[in-house]
Design an enzyme around this catalytic site. Structure first.
Site, mmCIF file in Angstrom:
data_model
loop_
_atom_site.group_PDB
_atom_site.id
_atom_site.type_symbol
_atom_site.label_atom_id
_atom_site.label_comp_id
_atom_site.label_asym_id
_atom_site.label_seq_id
_atom_site.Cartn_x
_atom_site.Cartn_y
_atom_site.Cartn_z
ATOM 1 N N ASN A 133 53.133 -30.174 -19.089
ATOM 2 C CA ASN A 133 54.408 -30.867 -19.050
ATOM 3 C C ASN A 133 54.906 -31.048 -17.619
ATOM 4 O OD1 ASN A 133 54.155 -30.688 -21.799
ATOM 5 N ND2 ASN A 133 55.863 -29.289 -22.104
ATOM 6 N N GLU B 14 50.235 -35.179 -22.907
ATOM 7 C CA GLU B 14 51.007 -35.098 -24.156
ATOM 8 C C GLU B 14 52.087 -36.179 -24.245
ATOM 9 O OE1 GLU B 14 52.444 -31.113 -24.804
ATOM 10 O OE2 GLU B 14 50.423 -30.325 -25.144
ATOM 11 N N TYR C 130 47.478 -25.150 -30.501
ATOM 12 C CA TYR C 130 47.794 -23.729 -30.336
ATOM 13 C C TYR C 130 47.991 -23.127 -31.727
ATOM 14 C CZ TYR C 130 48.708 -24.910 -25.439
ATOM 15 O OH TYR C 130 48.590 -25.335 -24.144
ATOM 16 N N GLU D 285 43.705 -28.421 -23.926
ATOM 17 C CA GLU D 285 44.629 -27.300 -24.111
ATOM 18 C C GLU D 285 44.345 -26.689 -25.476
ATOM 19 O OE1 GLU D 285 48.836 -27.545 -23.315
ATOM 20 O OE2 GLU D 285 48.541 -29.091 -21.779
#
Length: 522
Positions: free
Chosen positions: A88, A190, A261, A309
């Site tokens: 981010n 993202e 995640y 990620e």
């Protein structure tokens, strides 16, 4: 690592053994493991950079201020590439702030994590550190608040030879004569997420990514470019986002990214242990989506996935960015991981390997302190979290060709994923030596498994395989963790009782909630 090994104290069997039978043949393969599958991620977030890899006052700091003890653990971890600087953070980052004399660099408010960024560490410092620990940098560009010009300027600054452009000469003037030679670039981060500074629709992002990719390729044709895919499989735009973005960028990029995640949502540990089922479905779905776009375009090109990620992250403990007060390098999401988390991480690595024909890059997020395999104390020690060990072992030994494993195992009922295999098994063979690495995760919390693997097809020049070692991450207490005071509470330990008989069949017992690496060689 071997100096710390001792015989494992396995969890007491809470139920009868169930059988897991595996058939392997070196002629049946999935694909070759790209070394970049063992990547990591460094973001200007929390204590990942400042107080993580970089701490000038630390007793082990080098002449540039980077911690030597952390660098040694990074080398031991075996990472091959590191994505930088976000995350981010990159969506509001001015890369120019982080180059030139440190005393002249501005302090900025990072809108992503509401932190004050001193810009002491920037592109040049990170690239020098990365090469020093033996990894290649993957650079992300800001497509949140910036765009084509900033991306091409950064490419010129990092990759162009001295005398070629003013930006290349600026790098030289800043003390870095040789180009950083960064080959892999992420086009934003993202951008599907409404939390992202500069969040865009799929069409908006797809057009900007295509314009940026086209310009970057005009500047340097020898690049690999990654378009942003979905931030997780629960996004309402999952699948459609990739389709629309790739309709804009298919001919201009090499990879589409995925992020995921995992945590035991609502305390559902059974589903948590089977988290790799979600990862596997994500990979399959997005590979199919990419292939659909390619088919419609009648393209012979085959895109791969950058799963840049992934990790365990206890998100329910994090209140979110909006609740953060303005801070400077305050600790942020420094989750402490236990044995169960290590089993999940090992299983996620196996999912990536099992799809190595479509996954070219993967980056565990993050490297130090922030949901990381390495934790540090300011001015004090650095140590390995439980999740460090499955990554380090897999990165070290699971190189070469992934084989198609025919696995017969009972199903395990889970609330989130339905019925799933109780045990997953992955096999990787070194094509030069014939050595074979078996990875196994028993995801059943109450019953041990009896694993049998037939290796009769692996005789090399009349020499059968022999058992080299069997290491396990397992413990009588699945909630056991590593701390600064007890950094080796949880480590991979040799397992006794595993045999390779004269019929070339491996037999091993896998206790409940455990992850295993079995090495065989000639």
């Amino acid at each position: 690592m071997s100096a710390r090994l001792s015989v494992v104290k396995l969890r007491r069997a809470e139920g009868p053994l169930y059988d897991v039978e595996v058939g392997l043949d070196p002629a049946f393969t999935v694909g070759t493991v790209d070394p970049r599958l063992y990547g990591s991620f460094v973001e200007h977030m929390g204590r990942c950079v400042y107080g993580g890899i970089f701490e000038p006052d630390h007793p082990t700091a080098d002449e540039y201020g980077f911690r030597g003890d952390v660098a040694e653990l990074v080398r031991e971890l075996g990472v091959t590439v590191i994505r930088y600087p976000g995350g981010n953070f990159v969506s509001g980052y001015r890369w120019e702030d982080g180059v030139g004399p440190v005393a002249d660099r501005p302090r900025r408010l990072d809108l992503a994590w509401r932190s004050l960024e001193p810009n002491t560490v920037g592109t040049d410092e990170f690239c020098r550190w990365a090469r020093g620990v033996g990894v290649d940098p993957i650079m992300a560009v800001n497509l949140g608040t910036r765009g084509v010009d900033a991306a091409v300027d950064l490419l010129e600054y990092t990759n162009f030879a001295p005398g070629m452009t003013a930006l290349a000469d600026r790098r030289v003037a800043n003390g870095h004569k040789d180009p950083h030679a960064i080959r892999t670039w992420c086009l934003g981060n993202e951008m599907d997420g409404p939390w992202q500074v500069g969040h865009k629709t799929a069409d908006e992002y797809g057009r900007l990514a295509a314009e940026t990719a086209r310009a970057m390729r005009r500047a340097d044709q020898d690049l690999e470019l990654v378009a942003c895919g979905s931030s997780n499989s629960g996004m309402p735009t999952f699948g459609s986002w990739e389709r629309i973005v790739l309709e804009h960028t298919y001919d201009l990029v090499d990879h589409i990214s995925l992020h995921a995640y995992y945590e035991p949502v609502g305390g559902d540990v059974d589903s948590f242990l089977a988290s790799s089922e979600d990862m596997r479905r994500m990979i399959t779905a997005i590979a199919a989506t990419a292939d659909h776009v390619g088919a419609v375009r009648r393209s012979a090109k085959r895109l791969t996935i950058s799963f840049d990620e992934w990790n365990v992250w206890y998100q329910h403990r994090f209140s979110g960015q909006a609740g953060l007060e303005v801070n400077e390098n305050a600790p942020l999401i420094e989750d402490v991981f236990d044995v169960t988390d290590a089993v999940v991480v090992g299983d996620l690595l196996m999912a990536l390997l099992d799809h190595c024909d479509r996954v070219a890059i993967a980056c565990q997020a993050q490297l130090v302190n922030v949901i990381a395999p390495i934790l540090t104390q300011t001015g004090g020690p650095a140590w390995r979290q439980t999740i460090f060990h499955p990554f380090a072992l897999t990165a070290r030994y699971a190189r070469g060709t992934v084989l198609r494993a025919a696995v017969r195992t009972p199903d395990l009922a889970t609330q989130r994923h339905g019925d799933v295999p109780a045990t997953r098994v992955t096999a990787v063979q070194d094509p030069e030596t014939g050595a074979l690495t078996l990875l196994a995760a028993n995801r059943n919390r109450t019953e041990p498994a009896r694993l049998t693997v037939s290796l009769r097809a692996f005789d090399k020049d009349g020499r059968p395989l022999r058992l080299l070692e069997h290491l396990a991450i397992a413990d009588a207490d699945p909630s056991a963790t590593n701390t600064a005071e007890h950094p080796d509470r949880v480590v991979p330990r040799p397992v006794t009782g595993t045999v390779l008989d004269g019929d070339q069949t491996v037999t091993a017992t896998l206790p409940p909630s455990s992850w295993h690496l079995i090495r065989l060689g000639h």
